[in-house]
Scaffold this motif. Structure first.
Motif, PDB file in Angstrom:
ATOM      1  N   MET A  90      43.108  79.329  24.011  1.00  0.00           N
ATOM      2  CA  MET A  90      43.545  78.599  25.051  1.00  0.00           C
ATOM      3  C   MET A  90      44.788  77.497  24.465  1.00  0.00           C
ATOM      4  O   MET A  90      44.370  77.043  23.395  1.00  0.00           O
ATOM      5  CB  MET A  90      42.342  77.860  25.708  1.00  0.00           C
ATOM      6  N   SER A  91      45.742  77.609  25.164  1.00  0.00           N
ATOM      7  CA  SER A  91      46.603  76.484  24.975  1.00  0.00           C
ATOM      8  C   SER A  91      47.069  75.734  26.069  1.00  0.00           C
ATOM      9  O   SER A  91      46.595  75.926  27.217  1.00  0.00           O
ATOM     10  CB  SER A  91      48.076  77.209  24.286  1.00  0.00           C
ATOM     11  N   TYR A  92      48.019  74.746  25.815  1.00  0.00           N
ATOM     12  CA  TYR A  92      48.342  73.724  27.004  1.00  0.00           C
ATOM     13  C   TYR A  92      49.337  74.025  28.076  1.00  0.00           C
ATOM     14  O   TYR A  92      49.594  73.425  28.954  1.00  0.00           O
ATOM     15  CB  TYR A  92      48.856  72.366  26.212  1.00  0.00           C
ATOM     16  N   SER A  93      50.099  75.267  27.560  1.00  0.00           N
ATOM     17  CA  SER A  93      51.311  75.672  28.500  1.00  0.00           C
ATOM     18  C   SER A  93      51.379  77.048  28.461  1.00  0.00           C
ATOM     19  O   SER A  93      51.038  77.923  27.632  1.00  0.00           O
ATOM     20  CB  SER A  93      52.486  75.013  27.927  1.00  0.00           C
ATOM     21  N   ILE A  94      51.980  77.710  29.443  1.00  0.00           N
ATOM     22  CA  ILE A  94      52.419  79.195  29.491  1.00  0.00           C
ATOM     23  C   ILE A  94      53.302  79.511  28.308  1.00  0.00           C
ATOM     24  O   ILE A  94      52.698  80.654  27.824  1.00  0.00           O
ATOM     25  CB  ILE A  94      52.839  79.627  30.724  1.00  0.00           C
ATOM     26  N   SER A 121      53.401  78.307  25.365  1.00  0.00           N
ATOM     27  CA  SER A 121      52.608  78.256  24.114  1.00  0.00           C
ATOM     28  C   SER A 121      51.700  79.494  24.086  1.00  0.00           C
ATOM     29  O   SER A 121      51.450  80.013  23.114  1.00  0.00           O
ATOM     30  CB  SER A 121      52.020  77.075  24.111  1.00  0.00           C
ATOM     31  N   ALA A 122      50.949  79.643  25.190  1.00  0.00           N
ATOM     32  CA  ALA A 122      49.978  80.800  25.228  1.00  0.00           C
ATOM     33  C   ALA A 122      50.745  82.183  25.014  1.00  0.00           C
ATOM     34  O   ALA A 122      50.208  83.007  24.374  1.00  0.00           O
ATOM     35  CB  ALA A 122      49.251  80.656  26.445  1.00  0.00           C
ATOM     36  N   GLN A 155      47.486  88.571  29.703  1.00  0.00           N
ATOM     37  CA  GLN A 155      46.275  87.655  29.303  1.00  0.00           C
ATOM     38  C   GLN A 155      45.206  88.095  28.628  1.00  0.00           C
ATOM     39  O   GLN A 155      44.388  87.257  28.057  1.00  0.00           O
ATOM     40  CB  GLN A 155      45.813  87.305  30.626  1.00  0.00           C
ATOM     41  N   THR A 195      45.637  79.404  29.655  1.00  0.00           N
ATOM     42  CA  THR A 195      46.183  78.065  29.597  1.00  0.00           C
ATOM     43  C   THR A 195      45.304  77.146  30.307  1.00  0.00           C
ATOM     44  O   THR A 195      44.361  77.364  30.794  1.00  0.00           O
ATOM     45  CB  THR A 195      47.593  78.040  30.379  1.00  0.00           C
ATOM     46  N   CYS A 196      45.500  75.863  29.830  1.00  0.00           N
ATOM     47  CA  CYS A 196      44.477  74.659  30.406  1.00  0.00           C
ATOM     48  C   CYS A 196      44.642  74.747  31.674  1.00  0.00           C
ATOM     49  O   CYS A 196      45.529  74.769  32.369  1.00  0.00           O
ATOM     50  CB  CYS A 196      44.970  73.537  29.633  1.00  0.00           C
ATOM     51  N   SER A 243      43.140  77.199  33.646  1.00  0.00           N
ATOM     52  CA  SER A 243      42.869  78.383  33.936  1.00  0.00           C
ATOM     53  C   SER A 243      41.346  78.401  34.645  1.00  0.00           C
ATOM     54  O   SER A 243      40.403  77.981  34.150  1.00  0.00           O
ATOM     55  CB  SER A 243      42.827  79.369  33.101  1.00  0.00           C
ATOM     56  N   PHE A 297      46.709  68.808  26.254  1.00  0.00           N
ATOM     57  CA  PHE A 297      46.133  69.237  27.630  1.00  0.00           C
ATOM     58  C   PHE A 297      46.142  68.141  28.422  1.00  0.00           C
ATOM     59  O   PHE A 297      46.112  66.994  27.881  1.00  0.00           O
ATOM     60  CB  PHE A 297      44.621  69.689  27.281  1.00  0.00           C
TER      61      PHE A 297
END
Length: 215
Positions: free
Chosen positions: A84-88, A90-91, A119, A133-134, A136, A156
């Motif tokens: 999991m990451s903080y932005s689309i 980054s993910a 995903q 992403t954070c 979700s 996040f």
């Protein structure tokens, strides 16, 4: 040692499996064997169930997290990992890194893909890696998860981060592991959790990797 004994030894050790079967694209764009750097090696050698990392940039923590998720999903059936990451954006970058590592696994070792979408990377052995992403919703609902990596947790949204983390922690298997990592980014939920980990006031084991440690 026979070939069978050697393979069994490699399959039982994530360090050996990564070094033996994974390749990675280096900063010059060349595909090279995945040689663990000192920070990656220290993390793997001392990994606990709950882990938190304060680090400088470009130390390869996300790369080793992708590698670990591939290891777990290849040596176990019906194993679930979450990245999991903080932005689309980054993910998306994490998912591309994951797919590149997967593509270079040798035939005979590489699990066949069941499907591959934006995903999720799922395999014929029932295992899967979910990239999210954070914020979700219900990303871990109904799952029993072996490995979780939260990338750049200091970026996040704090309210969403707390809710996500609680749900993810509850989804962990008894033998599961979680890695929370970030570069410093002001005062937030990550800095609070890091402070508690340093004082041994929570379950998380702290790792500090300074830019000075990066050769």
């Amino acid at each position: 040692m026979t070939q069978q004994e050697k393979l069994i030894k490699i399959l039982s050790n994530p360090n050996l499996w990564i070094r033996s079967f994974l390749k990675i694209t280096d900063k010059s764009g060349k595909v090279v064997p995945f040689v663990l750097n000192p920070q990656q090696q220290e993390l793997l050698n001392n990994l606990d169930k709950y882990n938190i990392i304060l680090k400088s940039r470009q130390l390869g923590i996300t790369s080793v997290a992708c590698a670990l998720s591939l290891y777990y999903t290849h040596v176990e059936k019906n194993c679930c990992c979450i990245l999991m990451s903080y932005s689309i954006d980054s993910a998306r970058g994490i998912f591309e890194k994951l797919k590149q590592l997967y593509k270079e696994i040798p035939n005979g070792i590489r699990c066949e893909k069941k499907f591959n979408n934006r995903q999720e990377l799922a395999f014929e052995n029932g295992s899967k890696i979910v990239v999210a992403t954070c914020g979700s919703k219900d990303v871990s609902r109904g799952m029993t998860v072996k490995f979780i990596h939260l990338s750049e947790y200091g970026f996040f949204n704090s309210d969403r981060a707390k809710k996500n983390l609680l749900a993810l922690e509850q989804s962990l298997r008894p033998d599961g592991k979680i890695i929370i990592e970030a570069t410093a980014n002001e005062l937030n939920h990550f800095s609070d959790l890091w402070g508690k980990a340093e004082k041994q006031e929570c379950l998380y084991k702290p790792f500090f990797f300074s830019w000075i440690d990066d050769k």
